[in-house]
Design a protein around this motif. Sequence first.
Motif, PDB file in Angstrom:
ATOM      1  N   SER A 276      -8.462   5.789  -7.923  1.00 13.65           N
ATOM      2  CA  SER A 276      -9.290   5.260  -6.900  1.00 13.65           C
ATOM      3  C   SER A 276      -8.569   3.705  -6.731  1.00 13.65           C
ATOM      4  N   ILE A 277      -8.542   2.958  -7.678  1.00 14.56           N
ATOM      5  CA  ILE A 277      -7.979   1.703  -7.456  1.00 14.56           C
ATOM      6  C   ILE A 277      -6.615   1.773  -6.741  1.00 14.56           C
ATOM      7  N   ALA A 278      -5.696   2.779  -7.333  1.00 13.66           N
ATOM      8  CA  ALA A 278      -4.213   2.730  -6.667  1.00 13.66           C
ATOM      9  C   ALA A 278      -4.512   3.376  -5.444  1.00 13.66           C
ATOM     10  N   VAL A 279      -5.140   4.328  -5.040  1.00 14.58           N
ATOM     11  CA  VAL A 279      -5.217   4.978  -3.773  1.00 14.58           C
ATOM     12  C   VAL A 279      -5.740   3.735  -2.772  1.00 14.58           C
ATOM     13  N   LEU A 280      -6.432   2.881  -3.083  1.00 16.09           N
ATOM     14  CA  LEU A 280      -7.084   2.047  -2.283  1.00 16.09           C
ATOM     15  C   LEU A 280      -6.140   0.775  -1.966  1.00 16.09           C
ATOM     16  N   ALA A 281      -5.029   0.299  -3.077  1.00 20.26           N
ATOM     17  CA  ALA A 281      -4.109  -0.587  -2.978  1.00 20.26           C
ATOM     18  C   ALA A 281      -3.021   0.145  -2.155  1.00 20.26           C
ATOM     19  N   GLY A 282      -2.748   1.426  -2.107  1.00 18.49           N
ATOM     20  CA  GLY A 282      -1.659   1.842  -1.345  1.00 18.49           C
ATOM     21  C   GLY A 282      -2.109   2.152   0.073  1.00 18.49           C
ATOM     22  N   ALA A 283      -3.492   2.564   0.396  1.00 22.64           N
ATOM     23  CA  ALA A 283      -3.997   2.496   1.777  1.00 22.64           C
ATOM     24  C   ALA A 283      -4.011   1.076   2.465  1.00 22.64           C
ATOM     25  N   SER A 284      -4.435  -0.008   1.629  1.00 18.56           N
ATOM     26  CA  SER A 284      -4.575  -1.350   2.341  1.00 18.56           C
ATOM     27  C   SER A 284      -2.996  -1.818   2.501  1.00 18.56           C
ATOM     28  N   THR A 285      -2.000  -1.330   1.729  1.00 18.40           N
ATOM     29  CA  THR A 285      -0.584  -2.027   1.920  1.00 18.40           C
ATOM     30  C   THR A 285       0.053  -0.903   3.176  1.00 18.40           C
ATOM     31  N   PHE A 286      -0.543   0.374   3.472  1.00 15.37           N
ATOM     32  CA  PHE A 286      -0.089   1.032   4.551  1.00 15.37           C
ATOM     33  C   PHE A 286      -0.359   0.297   5.907  1.00 15.37           C
ATOM     34  N   VAL A 287      -1.943   0.019   5.726  1.00 16.30           N
ATOM     35  CA  VAL A 287      -2.456  -0.580   7.058  1.00 16.30           C
ATOM     36  C   VAL A 287      -1.678  -1.729   7.411  1.00 16.30           C
ATOM     37  N   VAL A 292       2.296  -5.544  10.346  1.00 12.54           N
ATOM     38  CA  VAL A 292       3.469  -6.245  10.360  1.00 12.54           C
ATOM     39  C   VAL A 292       4.736  -5.650  10.694  1.00 12.54           C
ATOM     40  N   GLU A 293       4.520  -4.438  11.078  1.00  8.91           N
ATOM     41  CA  GLU A 293       5.775  -3.608  11.430  1.00  8.91           C
ATOM     42  C   GLU A 293       6.975  -3.399  10.296  1.00  8.91           C
ATOM     43  N   LEU A 294       6.613  -3.307   9.121  1.00 10.25           N
ATOM     44  CA  LEU A 294       7.345  -3.135   8.156  1.00 10.25           C
ATOM     45  C   LEU A 294       8.227  -1.850   8.172  1.00 10.25           C
ATOM     46  N   PRO A 295       9.560  -1.468   7.842  1.00 12.88           N
ATOM     47  CA  PRO A 295      10.073  -0.282   7.849  1.00 12.88           C
ATOM     48  C   PRO A 295       9.373   0.471   6.508  1.00 12.88           C
ATOM     49  N   TYR A 296       9.453   1.916   7.007  1.00 11.25           N
ATOM     50  CA  TYR A 296       8.956   2.765   6.106  1.00 11.25           C
ATOM     51  C   TYR A 296       7.338   2.373   5.431  1.00 11.25           C
ATOM     52  N   PRO A 297       6.465   2.357   6.285  1.00 11.33           N
ATOM     53  CA  PRO A 297       5.234   1.806   5.584  1.00 11.33           C
ATOM     54  C   PRO A 297       4.591   2.700   4.717  1.00 11.33           C
ATOM     55  N   PHE A 298       4.761   4.186   4.928  1.00 11.72           N
ATOM     56  CA  PHE A 298       4.242   4.995   4.037  1.00 11.72           C
ATOM     57  C   PHE A 298       4.789   5.116   2.580  1.00 11.72           C
ATOM     58  N   ALA A 299       6.239   4.865   2.701  1.00 14.95           N
ATOM     59  CA  ALA A 299       6.962   4.955   1.348  1.00 14.95           C
ATOM     60  C   ALA A 299       6.577   3.710   0.536  1.00 14.95           C
ATOM     61  N   LEU A 300       6.484   2.593   1.146  1.00 15.28           N
ATOM     62  CA  LEU A 300       5.990   1.178   0.527  1.00 15.28           C
ATOM     63  C   LEU A 300       4.687   1.589   0.166  1.00 15.28           C
ATOM     64  N   ALA A 301       3.728   2.144   0.678  1.00 16.27           N
ATOM     65  CA  ALA A 301       2.357   2.317   0.204  1.00 16.27           C
ATOM     66  C   ALA A 301       2.356   3.205  -1.004  1.00 16.27           C
ATOM     67  N   VAL A 302       3.330   4.218  -1.069  1.00 12.34           N
ATOM     68  CA  VAL A 302       3.268   5.008  -2.207  1.00 12.34           C
ATOM     69  C   VAL A 302       3.692   4.383  -3.484  1.00 12.34           C
ATOM     70  N   VAL A 339       1.570 -13.703   0.936  1.00 16.30           N
ATOM     71  CA  VAL A 339       0.243 -14.123   1.241  1.00 16.30           C
ATOM     72  C   VAL A 339      -0.778 -12.874   0.942  1.00 16.30           C
ATOM     73  N   PHE A 340      -0.310 -11.906   1.631  1.00 14.67           N
ATOM     74  CA  PHE A 340      -1.181 -10.827   1.730  1.00 14.67           C
ATOM     75  C   PHE A 340      -1.729 -10.258   0.333  1.00 14.67           C
ATOM     76  N   PHE A 341      -0.551  -9.986  -0.668  1.00 14.45           N
ATOM     77  CA  PHE A 341      -0.707  -9.523  -1.820  1.00 14.45           C
ATOM     78  C   PHE A 341      -1.172 -10.491  -2.839  1.00 14.45           C
ATOM     79  N   VAL A 342      -0.887 -11.849  -2.694  1.00 13.61           N
ATOM     80  CA  VAL A 342      -1.635 -12.854  -3.549  1.00 13.61           C
ATOM     81  C   VAL A 342      -2.955 -12.594  -3.067  1.00 13.61           C
ATOM     82  N   LEU A 343      -3.511 -12.757  -1.878  1.00 14.59           N
ATOM     83  CA  LEU A 343      -4.934 -12.605  -1.741  1.00 14.59           C
ATOM     84  C   LEU A 343      -5.711 -11.107  -2.069  1.00 14.59           C
TER      85      LEU A 343
END
Length: 409
Positions: A276-287, A292-302, A339-343
């Motif tokens: 559950s924690i991992a899915v929440l972290a991946g979903a937050s990263t994807f959004v 911020v228009e990062l390349p390959y957002p789904f891959a980075l979320a995984v 900044v996002f990941f620190v918060l």
Amino acid sequence: MTGPMSDTPTGHGDTPAGPAGDAPTRHGGGVTRTAEVGPGDVAVGGDREDHRSAESTALGSGRFGRPGRPLRRSSFLVGFTGALGVLLAYTVFLGIRNADGILVLVVIALFLAVGLNPAVVRLRRWGLPHGLAVTVVVLTLILLIVAGLVALVPPVLTQTGQFIDQLPSYVEELRRNRTVNDLVVRYDVMQRVQELANADTVGRALGGVLGGAQLIFGTIFRVLTVLVLTIYFLAYFDRLRDLGYALVPRSRRQRVSLIGDEILAKVGAYMVGALSIAVLAGASTFVFALVVELPYPFALAVVVAVTDLIPQIGATLGAVIVSLVGFATGLPIGIACAVFFVLYQQVENYLIYPKIMRRSVQVNEVAALLAALLGVALMGVVGALIAIPVVAALQLILREVVLPRQERR
């Protein structure tokens, strides 16, 4: 003497029987008599039937005869048995050391089976047969693995192809650079490159290519082995659990089964909480990556979701990877990622993770940190994954078994 005599041999001469057909029973060096049970003694008869059932279970099926009397202990027999025990222990140690790779795969598969078994139980409560429930859970796991590969492999292949296509232009830009040309002439780089491009270097490079292919196929073999073992453990989970409890003495089997079921429930709860924690972290990263228009957002979320499964260090590792991609895209995007990941890690560490894990495994934070460090030192990433459930199990055994026994002394 006028009483009836028993003609049953006892191994050391005939022993007289008591009246009304009392059968003599030998225990060690003495003889005890078993009282006769009358027709009206129902409760005693039931106890005798239970005793006979337990005795027949202890003696086995009887197909291979009755067990003989225990051997008489002697100093030679004790020493020989001890020497055999030491030799057997050393043999087991060598076997475990030689098969450590396979044993790690077995531990991973067993850990996954224990974590996925609550899903199988839930599907069975909904009316699905056991085989169909196991199939649904395994297919869901396979789909998640395939989705992760589909998300990760194309970006890697695309980036590699782009780098190879741009490599000639990079070399040409280096040749036009006056500083680079001066360094090439000063340090005689071309001659060194020619010296390195000999047969030995090519052979080592070929060995490296073969080693890379061996690594890839070895990883595929390990993944398939873990998957097959997980399927078997899930299919025969109840039988394996009952077999493990059957190895415990009958007088302690109920207590051991209750504690064992509680440990299995804690492991399953930990798996659900970690996912559950991992899915929440991946979903937050994807959004965030979409914003911020990062390349390959789904891959980075995984990547973030997978690394977040590793206790203590996984979230930081995923944050570093995504931040590097952000800095490669642009300096403002990289700063925004940091900044996002620190918060987010502050929110996860102090709000999300404690609330979920306190409900599931109830492990002390200091003990969890020490267990994760020891797990990494002993078994790498696998040790870090199973560290917290092991600590939860040890904590339960300590609270329910060790401490009460110490209080009774």
